[in-house]
Design a protein around this motif. Structure first.
Motif, PDB file in Angstrom:
ATOM      1  N   GLU A  16       0.819  -1.216   0.000  1.00 37.43           N
ATOM      2  CA  GLU A  16       0.000   0.000   0.000  1.00 37.43           C
ATOM      3  C   GLU A  16       0.854   1.268   0.000  1.00 37.43           C
ATOM      4  OE1 GLU A  16      -3.983   1.567  -0.006  1.00 37.43           O
ATOM      5  OE2 GLU A  16      -3.268  -0.472  -0.173  1.00 37.43           O
ATOM      6  N   ALA A  20       0.793   4.076  -2.894  1.00 36.88           N
ATOM      7  CA  ALA A  20       0.519   5.494  -2.631  1.00 36.88           C
ATOM      8  C   ALA A  20       1.638   6.372  -3.187  1.00 36.88           C
ATOM      9  CB  ALA A  20       0.328   5.730  -1.135  1.00 36.88           C
ATOM     10  N   SER A 120      -6.633  -1.968  -4.056  1.00 41.42           N
ATOM     11  CA  SER A 120      -6.662  -0.759  -3.244  1.00 41.42           C
ATOM     12  C   SER A 120      -7.481   0.340  -3.909  1.00 41.42           C
ATOM     13  CB  SER A 120      -5.226  -0.261  -3.041  1.00 41.42           C
ATOM     14  OG  SER A 120      -5.192   0.830  -2.171  1.00 41.42           O
ATOM     15  N   LEU A 122      -7.449   4.578  -3.543  1.00 37.44           N
ATOM     16  CA  LEU A 122      -6.784   5.744  -2.969  1.00 37.44           C
ATOM     17  C   LEU A 122      -7.563   6.994  -3.332  1.00 37.44           C
ATOM     18  CD1 LEU A 122      -4.019   4.058  -4.566  1.00 37.44           C
ATOM     19  CD2 LEU A 122      -3.305   5.003  -2.401  1.00 37.44           C
ATOM     20  N   SER A 131      -4.388   6.739   1.158  1.00 33.02           N
ATOM     21  CA  SER A 131      -5.063   5.451   1.011  1.00 33.02           C
ATOM     22  C   SER A 131      -6.411   5.503   1.704  1.00 33.02           C
ATOM     23  CB  SER A 131      -4.215   4.338   1.618  1.00 33.02           C
ATOM     24  OG  SER A 131      -4.947   3.133   1.609  1.00 33.02           O
ATOM     25  N   SER A 133      -8.265   2.546   1.563  1.00 29.31           N
ATOM     26  CA  SER A 133      -8.624   1.134   1.684  1.00 29.31           C
ATOM     27  C   SER A 133      -8.908   0.709   3.113  1.00 29.31           C
ATOM     28  CB  SER A 133      -7.530   0.260   1.084  1.00 29.31           C
ATOM     29  OG  SER A 133      -7.498   0.450  -0.307  1.00 29.31           O
TER      30      SER A 133
END
Length: 176
Positions: A16, A20, A120, A122, A131, A133
């Protein structure tokens, strides 16, 4: 003036934080309200395409999201995509609103159908990429209430959202 070497577009995006960071390189700040789809191979390397979908409504339309999922399944099959991620770009503060979380939930639900692997979601705001998620995970009672709120919001929309099926693939594949 200092010249910097651009980041390696072929480096893997395994988690993640790396996702990002990659999204921040591509979309440093929000310009207009739109949805971006990023595609990755089995080695977690981003494929050389991003699909923008402009003019998304404040609240997700379940039918439009489902239609977008069907269109994405064709892209996934054609280009051997292992997984994808979404970035909801919208001007404003970085704090995720109820409508942002509704978009997150709707997009993550696309992965529940089996045709897509959604890793994910974002958000890209005036402050950059964050993020969504893990933000605001819901219980089933809260999810039921959220569905009712979304249904009421969708019913109030005065302008319908364009169907992704009407977009030719050539129109949605250009890079930013």
């Amino acid at each position: 003036m200092t010249c910097r070497t651009p980041p390696d577009p072929h480096r893997p995006v395994p988690d993640e934080a790396a996702l990002a960071a990659r999204a921040s390189e591509l979309l440093p700040v929000a310009i207009r309200r739109q949805l971006w789809t990023l595609f990755f191979d089995a080695d977690d390397v981003q494929l050389p395409m991003m699909v923008p979908f402009e003019g998304i409504s404040e609240w997700p339309s379940p039918r439009a999201v489902d239609d977008w999922g069907v269109a994405l399944e064709a892209v996934v099959a054609e280009f051997h995509v292992a997984w994808l991620a979404f970035v909801v770009e919208r001007p404003g503060a970085s704090t995720a609103s109820e409508s942002d979380l509704a978009w997150r939930d709707a997009l993550l639900a696309l992965g529940a159908t089996g045709g897509l692997v959604v890793r994910s979601v974002l958000g890209c705001s005036d402050d950059g990429v964050t993020s969504w998620s893990a933000q605001g995970a819901r219980t089933s009672d809260q999810s039921d209430e959220r569905a009712r709120v979304i249904s009421r919001a969708v019913a109030r929309q005065t302008r319908g959202q364009s169907s992704p099926r009407r977009l030719a693939l050539a129109e949605v594949l250009p890079l930013r």
